[in-house]
Enzyme design. Structure first.
Site: not given
Ligand code: DX5
Ligand code: ZN
Length: 221
Positions: A12, A37, A39, A41, A142
């Site tokens: 990610s 990946h 993310d 938000m 998740m």
């Molecule tokens: C969570 C995100 C994840 C996150 C994972 O809010 O969707 O993709 O970046 O990060 P790690 O691997 O650090 O838990």
């Molecule tokens: Zn994610």
């Protein structure tokens, strides 16, 4: 199902050094990343704001051939969808929890020729995803409450859902990936893989590792 036996590792970019975005994409791909990946938000669905379509366009320019896996943690995926489709990602995953037409949005993702993913939070039952299983290419279970990297893997709330999804997929003769996201590292990846997950998202454990290639190899178990 043989198709889902091989782990796909998806670092990610949330945990990458954004001042070196192109180099970070190259570093992940050279280290053996299968997908990147992304993310997204919105500060509403989750308590954090990350980046949107213009950032993803830069990632696409930096990594023209990479498989880009977008994870939309936003209230109105239907409203913003076309803008994400235009970024030329390969997969778009939307969440089941917000109040918007989920089925129609999944159909629009596939109609654009992209892979369609559906995500469920740790507190969300797999039942919420059941009506959509024949419309998806990926189910994202998740493994942390989304919003921030660096949190701890929630095994007991989430692994039974992965196992149930594997069983349902076989029962209904479906073919979606099962992705886990949050707290995935060398210790938790085998737990997720044993439950039946085949796509491993890793932020912290990949980008903050002393050597990303070693870290990615460790995730594959
Ligand atoms: C969570 C995100 C994840 C996150 C994972 O809010 O969707 O993709 O970046 O990060 P790690 O691997 O650090 O838990
Ligand atoms: Zn994610």
């Amino acid at each position: 199902m043989a198709k889902f036996n091989q782990s796909i590792v998806a670092p990610s970019l949330l945990a990458a050094d954004w001042t070196q975005l192109g180099a970070e994409c190259d570093r992940a791909l050279a280290a053996g990343a299968d997908w990147l990946h992304l993310d997204v938000m919105d500060g509403h669905f989750v308590d954090n704001i990350s980046y949107g379509p213009s950032f993803i366009r830069h990632v696409r320019q930096a990594a023209p051939d990479a498989y880009l896996d977008a994870h939309l943690m936003i209230e109105r995926a239907d409203h913003y969808l076309d803008r994400f489709i235009e970024t030329e990602v390969n997969n778009i995953t939307i969440h089941v929890e917000p109040d918007y037409p989920v089925g129609e949005t999944l159909r629009r993702i596939r109609a654009a020729g992209l892979s369609a993913g559906l995500a469920i939070n740790p507190a969300t039952s797999l039942d919420a995803a059941l009506p959509f299983l024949d419309q998806i290419d990926l189910l994202l279970v998740m493994t942390v409450v989304p919003g921030f990297g660096g949190q701890s893997f929630m095994a007991k709330e989430t692994m039974p859902k992965v196992e149930a999804a594997v069983a349902l997929r076989a029962e209904r003769d479906l073919a979606f990936h099962i992705e886990v996201d949050g707290g995935i590292d060398a210790a938790t990846a085998p737990v997720a893989t044993a439950a039946g997950a085949n796509v491993l998202v890793a932020g912290t454990s990949a980008f903050k590792a002393p050597d990303m290639a070693t870290a990615i190899t460790a995730l594959r178990g």
